[in-house]
Every structure is written in structure tokens, then in C-alpha cells.
Design a protein around this motif. Structure first.
Motif, PDB file in Angstrom:
ATOM      1  N   VAL A 134      54.185  50.201  84.380  1.00 32.31           N
ATOM      2  CA  VAL A 134      54.473  51.495  83.758  1.00 32.31           C
ATOM      3  C   VAL A 134      55.945  51.852  83.921  1.00 32.31           C
ATOM      4  CG1 VAL A 134      54.004  53.969  83.894  1.00 32.31           C
ATOM      5  CG2 VAL A 134      52.115  52.342  83.989  1.00 32.31           C
ATOM      6  N   ARG A 135      56.471  51.631  85.131  1.00 32.44           N
ATOM      7  CA  ARG A 135      57.890  51.953  85.366  1.00 32.44           C
ATOM      8  C   ARG A 135      58.793  51.126  84.462  1.00 32.44           C
ATOM      9  NH1 ARG A 135      62.054  49.758  86.992  1.00 32.44           N
ATOM     10  NH2 ARG A 135      60.911  47.844  87.431  1.00 32.44           N
ATOM     11  N   ALA A 136      58.518  49.822  84.364  1.00 30.88           N
ATOM     12  CA  ALA A 136      59.364  48.949  83.546  1.00 30.88           C
ATOM     13  C   ALA A 136      59.321  49.361  82.076  1.00 30.88           C
ATOM     14  CB  ALA A 136      58.915  47.497  83.712  1.00 30.88           C
ATOM     15  N   GLU A 137      58.124  49.672  81.583  1.00 33.14           N
ATOM     16  CA  GLU A 137      58.020  50.078  80.179  1.00 33.14           C
ATOM     17  C   GLU A 137      58.691  51.422  79.944  1.00 33.14           C
ATOM     18  OE1 GLU A 137      54.251  49.680  78.254  1.00 33.14           O
ATOM     19  OE2 GLU A 137      53.611  48.075  79.600  1.00 33.14           O
ATOM     20  N   ALA A 138      58.577  52.323  80.912  1.00 30.41           N
ATOM     21  CA  ALA A 138      59.230  53.627  80.754  1.00 30.41           C
ATOM     22  C   ALA A 138      60.754  53.476  80.713  1.00 30.41           C
ATOM     23  CB  ALA A 138      58.813  54.548  81.897  1.00 30.41           C
TER      24      ALA A 138
END
Length: 474
Positions: A268-272
Motif C-alpha cells: 500500500v505504501r509503495a503504491e501510494a
């Protein structure tokens, strides 16, 4: 096990006993001699000596009276046996407590058959320990070594029973030591997992925090990330279970949960963090594909003139598989433009997965259109070339056959039939294809495809020869 070793035995200083006194038999008085005076003085002085000796006697740790002879020797040996048994009892008790901690460590982590067998074996050992402890406690309770009238035989029997109890405690301790050595692999594995537990849980918490912060930063930039927010919210129950701890959910389950939470939160962090870049990329693709669709619309308009020329100059076999290209091209371009509008709407609504999927569909439609338009143009170009000079294709094919024949004959007087037969067939196919050029309306497309097939067959023979000879190259 609650028994404790006794205080070491320290006898009092001996007290003098005399058979007579100042009175004679029957209480009659008699003359006091100088020796008698000395005896009286000695008796008077004894209380003072005893008073002075008492502190030393208590400091020595005992209140026993001194009895000389064989009884006192047996008492001392029995006391030494009692002290040795107490030490063995304490050592076994300590080892059992330490081993119980190891067993609890294993059962907290491991539920394998080997771990369950270790627990069962430890329970069996516990019963052996209880029996040996009971024997020791009975031996201690059966004999009061502080008795003033302790007999030598009783002391000897106490020593024998206490020695037997000590020996039994020692044997059980050895069994316990062997069992502990066998636990090494299980305990090592359990300790390794326990050592991983706290860092894994902390990594999961930090990953969740980083994902939340990245999501907040994206939203502050004006981009929506509803799908990422939903994925992050789905991890909240998992965090609750992590906070409840391994005591409730077990070490293996908690480790697996921590790793899964960390992995999903990191995604989630990487995609955000990539979302602004992704939005810019989608914008760029929208512009690029829209431009390409417009260019293909222009090129598609050239297919009809090319087909007209093919129909006019060549036989139907040369163009009939292309006659539906204009219709398919127009439909593909129309579908691509429709999908582009849908992709633009998805991008405006910040539905990033939908926009990406639609753009992939547009790209596939335009690729198919490009191939169809290019096929019509390439067909006309190749047919014009072979109609003008078919010899170039013939020479190209013959060169490939002759080169393969030279390779097949290299280092041999006669070629291998496995190689010679397909090469001979290729020569025959070439000759037949050349024969199809005779007549008023030759099928140039059949001629071109047949020569291409001949060259592919020759190439397979060459590859086979090189593989068999291990050269792998020319």
C-alpha cells in the motif's frame, strides 16, 4: 520439592562427670582432702566454663551434646550423607525448573509430533523425579539425627537410606541431562522463532504507520486513493490481533500474521508513493494513444487504394485474405476511440485501475489495426518486387540450399540420409514453385510463401547438423 538440608553438626565441648562428691556413702561427712578440694573447685568452676563455651557452640551451628565413640562417628557420617542428599535434591530440583522453562518455550512455538513427544517424555521424567524426591523426603523424615540418644545402628541405617536416596536423585538427574541434550534442535528452533517475534511485530506496526503517512501525503496533493485506503483499513483487525499478542494467538500464527501485515502494508505504501507518477503516466498514455489512433485513421484510409491495385494487377489468391481489412480497421479504430473516452473518464474520477485496464485495451486494438494496415502495404510491396524480378527470391533460396549441402558434406564422402533427404526435397519444392510462375496470371503470393517455407526447412536441417556435431555455430 520443599526439603532443605540440615545445619552441619557441631558438638558441644565435653562436660566432666564425676561419680562422687563431698559426702561419702550414706551422706556421712568425712574429711576433705586436698584432692577433694580440687574436685570441689572444679565443680564450682564448671558453670563458668560452660557459660563461656555456649556462644562458641551456637556459633558452630548446633546445640548437640558430645557423645564419644562409635555412635558419634555414625552420626557424623549420617549427617554427611544427609547433606549430600540435600545437595543432590536441590540440584535436581533446579534442573527440573530450568527444563520446564525450555519445554514451555517449545510448546509455545511448536506443535509438531516431535514437540508433543518431548512434552510426554518430560511428564514421564517428572514422575521419576517425584518418586526419587519422595524417597529422599521419607529418608530425611524417618531419622532425627539431632537426637541425644541416637544409636549407632540407627545412624548407620539413616546413612544408608540417605545415600541410596542421593544415588537415586543422581541417576534421575543424569536422565534429565540426557533428555535436555536431546531437546537441542527443538529448543533452538523455538528460541529462533521467539527471537524473531518482537522484531516482526514491530516491522508490521512500522509498515502500517508508513502506509498511513504515505496515504495522507497523496490525499494532500489532491489525488484520491480510495482503493488503497480500503486495503489499509482491512488490515486494522490484523493489527488488533498483533496487539493481543502471541499468548492468545500463538507464536507461529503471530509471526505469519506480522509478516503478512508488513508485506501488505508495504505494498500500500509503495503504491501510494507511486500514485502521482502513475497519474502522470496515465495522462501521457492518453495523449499518446489518442495521437496514434488519429494516425491510424489516416493510414486506414490508404487500405482501399492498395486493395484496388492488388485486385487489378494480381490474381485473387494474392489478395482475397485482405479484402476485409478496411472494415476491421475502421471498427478497431472506432472501438479504440470509445475506450479512450472511457479511460479519460476513469482518470478524471481517479479510478486508476480502470483507467489502466482501458488503456491496455486501446493499445491492443491499435496494435491489431496497425498490423492489418501494414500487412496490406507489405503485401503490395512484396508482390510488386517479385513480379518485377522473381530471380532474386530464387537465388536467395538456392544459396540457402547449397550452403546447407556443403555443411552436410563437410568431412564426409556421402551425406547422412537424415540430412540429404530433406535437402533434396527442398530442391524439388523450389523447382515446383518456379514452375508456378509460368502462365498469364501467376500466383506470386504462393510463390513467395513456398520459397519462405523452403528456407525454413533448410534452416532446420542446418540447425540439426550443428547440434549433432556440437559446433553450435557456423
Amino acid at each position: 520439592m520443599t526439603a532443605t538440608p540440615s545445619q552441619p553438626y557441631t558438638p558441644f565441648a565435653p562436660r566432666a562427670h564425676r561419680p562422687g562428691g563431698p559426702l561419702g556413702p550414706g551422706g556421712r561427712s568425712r574429711r576433705i582432702s586436698s584432692g577433694a578440694v580440687r574436685d570441689v573447685l572444679t565443680l564450682v568452676a564448671l558453670p563458668l566454663v560452660a557459660a563461656l563455651a555456649l556462644p562458641a557452640a551456637f556459633a558452630g551451628g548446633g546445640t548437640r551434646r558430645w557423645f564419644g565413640g562409635r555412635a558419634e562417628g555414625q552420626r557424623a557420617e549420617a549427617q554427611a550423607a544427609k547433606d549430600a542428599a540435600a545437595a543432590a535434591f536441590y540440584e535436581l530440583d533446579t534442573a527440573q525448573r530450568d527444563l520446564r522453562i525450555s519445554i514451555e518455550t517449545i510448546t509455545a512455538v511448536d506443535d509438531s509430533p516431535a514437540a508433543r513427544r518431548a512434552v510426554s517424555d518430560f511428564e514421564t521424567l517428572g514422575r521419576r523425579i517425584d518418586e526419587a524426591s519422595h524417597q529422599y523426603i521419607e529418608a530425611v523424615d524417618a531419622h532425627d539425627l539431632d537426637r541425644v540418644d541416637l544409636e549407632a545402628a540407627t545412624a548407620s541405617r539413616a546413612r544408608a537410606e540417605l545415600t541410596a536416596a542421593r544415588d537415586e536423585l543422581g541417576r534421575v538427574k543424569q536422565e534429565l541431562d540426557r533428555f535436555e541434550q536431546g531437546l537441542g534442535p527443538l529448543l533452538g528452533k523455538a528460541e529462533t522463532q521467539l527471537a524473531r517475534l518482537a522484531p516482526a511485530v514491530e516491522r508490521a506496526r512500522q509498515a502500517l504507520l508508513a502506509a498511513s503517512n504515505a496515504l495522507d501525503a497523496v490525499r494532500e496533493s489532491g489525488l484520491k486513493a480510495d482503493d488503497l485506503a480500503a486495503r489499509l483499513a482491512a488490515l486494522a483487525p490484523e493489527l488488533t490481533k498483533l496487539n493481543q499478542g502471541a499468548g492468545q494467538h500463538g507464536v507461529p500464527g503471530t509471526l505469519e500474521r506480522a509478516e503478512r501485515v508488513a508485506r501488505n502494508a508495504e505494498a500500500v505504501r509503495a503504491e501510494a508513493e507511486r500514485l502521482p507518477e502513475r497519474a502522470a503516466e496515465i495522462d501521457h498514455r492518453l495523449v499518446s494513444l489518442r495521437t496514434r489512433a488519429q494516425a491510424l485513421t489516416t493510414r486506414a484510409g490508404q487500405v482501399d487504394p492498395m486493395l484496388s491495385e492488388l485486385r487489378r494487377r494480381f490474381s485473387a489468391a494474392c489478395w482475397q485474405d485482405l479484402q476485409h481489412v478496411p472494415e476491421h480497421t475502421a471498427e478497431n479504430v472506432r472501438q479504440a476511440e470509445l475506450k479512450l473516452k472511457e479511460a479519460q473518464a476513469a482518470r478524471d474520477a481517479q479510478r486508476w485501475p480502470d483507467a489502466t485496464s482501458l488503456l491496455s485495451t486501446v493499445r491492443a486494438l491499435l496494435n491489431n489495426t496497425d498490423e492489418a494496415v501494414s500487412a496490406a502495404g507489405d503485401r503490395l510491396r512484396r508482390l510488386n518486387a517479385v513480379a518485377k524480378d522473381p530471380q532474386q527470391e530464387i537465388d536467395r533460396t538456392r544459396f540457402a540450399i547449397r550452403d546447407a549441402q556443403r555443411l552436410a558434406m563437410a568431412g564426409r564422402n556421402t551425406p547422412d540420409p537424415r540430412h540429404a533427404r530433406p535437402l533434396d526435397d527442398s530442391v524439388a519444392r523450389l523447382d515446383r514453385a518456379i514452375g508456378t510462375l509460368e502462365g498469364r496470371h501467376p500466383d506470386y503470393w504462393h510463390f513467395l510463401t513456398e520459397l519462405e517455407a523452403v528456407r525454413q526447412s533448410v534452416a532446420r536441417v542446418v540447425s540439426q547438423i550443428r547440434e549433432e556435431r556440437g559446433t553450435g555455430g557456423p
